[in-house]
Design an enzyme around this catalytic site. Structure first.
Site, PDB file in Angstrom:
ATOM      1  N   HIS A   3       0.815  -1.210   0.000  1.00 42.95           N
ATOM      2  CA  HIS A   3       0.000   0.000   0.000  1.00 42.95           C
ATOM      3  C   HIS A   3       0.852   1.265   0.000  1.00 42.95           C
ATOM      4  CE1 HIS A   3      -2.759  -3.133   1.519  1.00 42.95           C
ATOM      5  NE2 HIS A   3      -3.593  -2.515   0.722  1.00 42.95           N
TER       6      HIS A   3
ATOM      7  N   HIS B 111      -8.696   4.998   1.629  1.00 46.76           N
ATOM      8  CA  HIS B 111      -7.743   5.229   0.544  1.00 46.76           C
ATOM      9  C   HIS B 111      -7.809   6.708   0.164  1.00 46.76           C
ATOM     10  CE1 HIS B 111      -8.096   0.825   0.264  1.00 46.76           C
ATOM     11  NE2 HIS B 111      -6.878   0.885  -0.221  1.00 46.76           N
TER      12      HIS B 111
END
Length: 660
Positions: free
Chosen positions: A172, A540
Site C-alpha cells: 500500500h 484510501h
C-alpha cells in the site's frame, strides 16, 4: 492437488483477493476458486469489519459488503468456511486494526471444525503503521495498536506456531506513491519497530527470538519498472538477512529468510483501454517470480478491470490462469537463479540498499517508525512522491499507454453490455443487518456481558488480548462490540493528512488555472474555498490528498480534515466554513448512498446552492445517476489531468455563483 514434476521447484501459493456481499456468497466464491486450482485463500473484509463496527452502525451505511465480506460474529465466520476444511487451508486475511479479533473468530471457527491450533497456517496482515500512511483502516492510537500487534505475535508464536502474525506491508505504500527506496526503508522501519517492542517486552527469550523473526512475513507490490522491481525484491532479501543478523543476532539462516507474498500494482491499472492491464499484470508478476532467490511465496493478482469496478468470478479466474500458465507451462521452475552474476542488476540492488539504509538511519534518528508517523514525516513524504508521479504523467514524461499516449482506440467488447462488472445489490446491507439482529437476540446475554467485561479488563491490565478475544467470539460478541470495548480503553486516533498549508510553486502549467482562481475569487469577493471530504469508512486517501494539494497550489483555500467523516460532519463543515464547492472522494463503491445523504443534508441546511463534485471508481451508469440527482461533476481514474479538474472546479463555482 497438481503434482510437481521431478526436478521442478514447487510453485508459489496461488491466491485471488476475494470477498463481497455476504459470508454465504463469499463462501461460494472461495469454493469455486479452489475448484479452479487456487491453492490458498486471501480474504477481503468489508470496511465496517476492518474498522471495528457492526453492519448496523451509522458509519457502516452504504459500506456493508462493498469491498469485502462483512464478518460481524462467529456465525458469519462459520458460514464463510462452511464446507471448507480450515485445517487444509493457507489463509491470508487482509486485516489490521481488528486483526486480533478476526484471528480470534478464525481460531474459534477452527475449534468448531475440530482443527488443532498447531495445524493452522496463514497470515494476518496486521501492519498498522502503513494504515496510518496509506490505507486508513486504523482505529486506535499507535501505542495501543502496536501493543495489540505484539499480543498477536506472542500468542501465535506459542499457540499457533505455523501462523504468520504480521505481514509487513509495503504494497500500500507503493499504491500511495512510494518510491522503491521508500518501500524498502519504511517497511523495514516498521518491522524494526515491532521487533524492538517484542524484544524489550522481555516475554521472549533470546533463544526463542529467532522463531519470532521467522514468522514475520512481508507483502510487496510490483510495478511496471520491471528491472527496478526485480532489484527491489532482491534488495529486500539481502537487507532483511543483514538486519536480522546484525541488529538482533539471529544465527539460524532459515530464521533470517525473507518470506513475502505479493499483489502486483493496482495503482497503474487504467480505466481507458482496460484490456491493456492484462499485459501490465503479467509483466509485474514476472518481477516477483523470475528470481529464484527472491521469489514470492504467494501471489495474488488484481483483475484487468479493477479500475472500472468490482471484478467478476471470470475476471478473477483469468488472473489465476496467468499464474498457472507461468508455473506449469513454462520451464521457469526448473532452473536456479537466473540473475546471479548480473552486473547491471547487482549495481541496481546495491544502489537501492545504500539509499534505503540511509533513509532507515534517518527514521531511526527521529525515534523510529512510530515517531515518524506521529510527526507526519512519513505521510508528507509519500504525498510528495505521489505528487511527483502524477505530475510526470500529466506532463507526458511518464508514458501510460492508452492514457497520455496512443489514446486512439477501438471499443473494447470486454467492457460492453450488462454485467460487465460485479455490482453488490443494495438489499445485501439490509439482510446482513437483519441477520445481525437475529444473532444478538438468540445469544446468551449474561455470557456476552461477562466476555466483554473480561476483554475490557485484559485491555486495561495490559494482559494479552487474544484469549479473552477468542472467549468473546465463542460467547457471541460482535465485531462492533469488540471494537467499542477497546475504543473505550484505548481511544481513537486521527492520523496526519500529509497535506501542508503552504502552496508549492509548481511549474508554469498551473499558471492559467491560478489566473482563473484569482479572477473568480475577486468576482466572489473572497478566495474560492474548497472542501475536500471523504465520507464513510473508505481510507484510501491518495486521490483526495492530491486534489487538495493541487487546489491549494492553484490558489484556492482548502479545507481537508482527512478520512472517515460522516455526511453530517461534512455538511456541517461546509456550513461553518462557508465553502464555495464540496468535493467528495469515495473509492469503496458506496458513492450512491453516501452522496445522496450529503445532498439531502445540504438541502435541509439551506446550502443546496453549493455545488458538489464527486471522484472515485464510479461506473458510467452510476455517474449518470449522480449527475441526474444534482452532482455538478464526476471524475474517475480516466481523469488524470489534475489541472483540468481544477479549471473545471473554478468554472463550476463561477457558474453556480452566477445562478445564485
Amino acid at each position: 492437488m497438481t503434482k510437481t514434476a521431478p526436478g521442478r521447484d514447487k510453485p508459489w501459493i496461488f491466491r485471488t483477493y476475494a470477498g463481497h456481499s455476504t459470508a454465504a456468497e463469499s463462501n461460494k466464491l472461495y469454493r469455486g476458486n479452489l475448484a479452479k486450482g487456487q491453492t490458498g485463500l486471501s480474504i477481503a473484509f468489508d470496511l465496517p469489519t476492518q474498522t471495528g463496527y457492526d453492519s448496523d452502525h451509522p458509519l457502516s451505511r452504504g459500506e456493508v459488503g462493498k469491498v469485502g465480506v462483512p464478518i460481524s460474529h462467529l456465525g458469519d465466520m462459520n458460514t464463510l468456511f462452511d464446507g471448507i476444511p480450515i485445517v487444509q487451508m493457507n489463509t491470508s486475511m487482509t486485516i489490521n486494526a481488528t486483526a486480533p479479533w478476526l484471528l480470534s473468530l478464525y481460531i474459534a471457527a477452527a475449534d468448531v471444525q475440530g482443527a488443532p491450533r498447531t495445524a493452522l497456517q496463514g497470515t494476518t496482515q496486521n501492519d498498522i503503521i502503513k494504515e496510518y500512511l496509506s490505507r486508513g483502516t486504523y482505529v486506535f492510537p499507535p501505542g495501543p495498536s502496536l501493543r495489540l500487534t505484539k499480543d498477536v505475535i506472542l500468542f501465535t508464536t506459542k499457540e499457533v506456531p505455523k501462523w504468520n502474525p504480521m505481514n509487513v506491508c509495503s504494497y500500500h505504500l507503493q499504491e500511495a506513491g512510494a518510491t522503491p527506496v521508500q518501500e524498502l526503508s519504511y517497511a523495514l522501519a516498521t518491522a524494526v519497530a515491532i521487533l524492538d517492542m517484542v524484544k524489550t517486552s522481555g516475554q521472549v527469550s533470546d533463544e526463542d527470538f529467532g522463531e519470532v523473526v521467522a514468522r514475520i512475513s512481508f507483502f510487496l507490490n510490483a510495478g511496471m519498472r520491471f528491472v527496478t522491481e526485480l532489484a527491489k525484491v532482491r534488495a529486500f532479501t539481502e537487507l532483511w538477512d543483514e538486519l536480522t543478523r546484525d541488529r538482533y543476532g539471529v544465527k539460524d539462516e532459515k530464521h533470517r529468510r525473507f518470506r513475502y507474498g505479493v499483489q502486483v500494482n493496482s495503482l497503474g491499472l487504467t480505466e481507458p483501454q482496460p484490456e491493456n492491464n492484462v499485459y501490465r499484470i503479467l509483466i509485474e508478476t514476472l518481477a516477483v517470480v523470475l528470481s529464484k532467490k527472491a521469489r514470492a511465496r504467494a501471489v495474488q493478482l488484481p483483475a484487468w478491470n479493477e479500475a472500472l469496478g468490482l471484478p467478476r468470478s471470470w475476471d478473477q479466474q483469468w488472473s489465476l490462469r496467468l499464474q498457472q500458465i507461468l508455473a506449469y507451462e513454462t520451464d521457469l521452475l526448473e532452473y536456479g537463479d537466473l540473475f546471479d552474476g548480473s552486473v547491471e542488476l547487482t549495481k541496481k540492488v546495491d544502489e537501492l540498499k545504500r539509499e534505503a539504509l540511509a533513509e532507515l538511519a534517518a527514521i531511526d534518528a527521529m525515534g523510529g517508525a512510530v515517531a515518524a508517523v506521529e510527526t507526519g514525516y512519513l505521510k508528507s513524504k509519500l504525498v510528495e512522491s505521489n505528487t511527483r508521479r502524477l505530475e510526470g504523467i500529466e506532463a507526458g514524461e511518464q508514458i501510460v499507454v492508452g492514457v497520455n499516449k496512443f489514446v486512439e482506440t477501438e471499443p473494447s467488447p470486454l467492457t460492453a453490455g450488462d454485467g460487465a462488472i460485479l455490482v453488490v445489490p443494495e438489499h445485501v446491507e439490509e439482510e446482513q443487518i437483519a441477520r445481525l439482529k437475529a444473532w444478538r437476540e438468540q445469544r446468551d446475554a449474561k455470557a456476552v456481558a461477562k466476555a466483554i467485561a473480561d476483554l475490557r479488563a485484559a485491555a486495561q491490565e495490559d494482559r494479552n488480548i487474544m484469549e479473552p478475544s477468542i472467549a468473546a467470539a465463542k460467547a457471541g460478541v460482535t465485531t462492533g462490540e469488540w471494537g467499542a470495548t477497546l475504543r473505550e480503553v484505548f481511544g481513537e486516533f486521527r492520523a496526519p493528512t500529509g497535506v501542508g498549508r503552504s502552496a508549492r510553486q509548481a511549474g508554469g502549467s498551473l499558471d492559467p488555472v491560478r489566473a482563473e482562481v484569482e479572477r473568480v475569487s475577486k468576482k466572489l469577493g473572497r478566495r474560492i474555498k474548497f472542501l475536500v471530504g471523504k465520507p464513510g469508512l473508505d481510507g484510501h486517501s491518495n486521490g483526495a490528498e492530491q486534489i487538495a494539494v493541487r487546489a491549494r497550489d492553484a490558489g484556492m483555500e482548502v479545507v481537508y480534515e482527512g478520512i472517515r467523516l460522516t455526511p453530517a460532519e461534512i455538511v456541517n463543515a461546509a456550513l461553518e466554513e462557508g465553502v464555495h464547492v464540496v468535493g467528495l472522494s469515495i473509492l469503496s463503491g458506496s458513492h450512491v448512498p453516501l452522496v445522496r445523504d450529503v445532498l439531502d443534508r445540504m438541502k435541509s441546511q439551506g446550502i443546496s446552492d453549493v455545488p458538489v463534485i464527486v471522484g472515485g471508481i464510479i461506473p458510467p451508469e452510476d455517474e449518470r445517476l449522480l449527475l441526474s440527482e444534482g452532482v455538478a461533476a464526476v471524475y474517475t481514474p480516466k481523469n488524470y489531468e489534475l489541472n483540468a479538474i481544477m479549471a473545471d472546479i473554478v468554472r463550476v463555482v463561477e457558474s453556480r455563483a452566477g445562478q445564485a
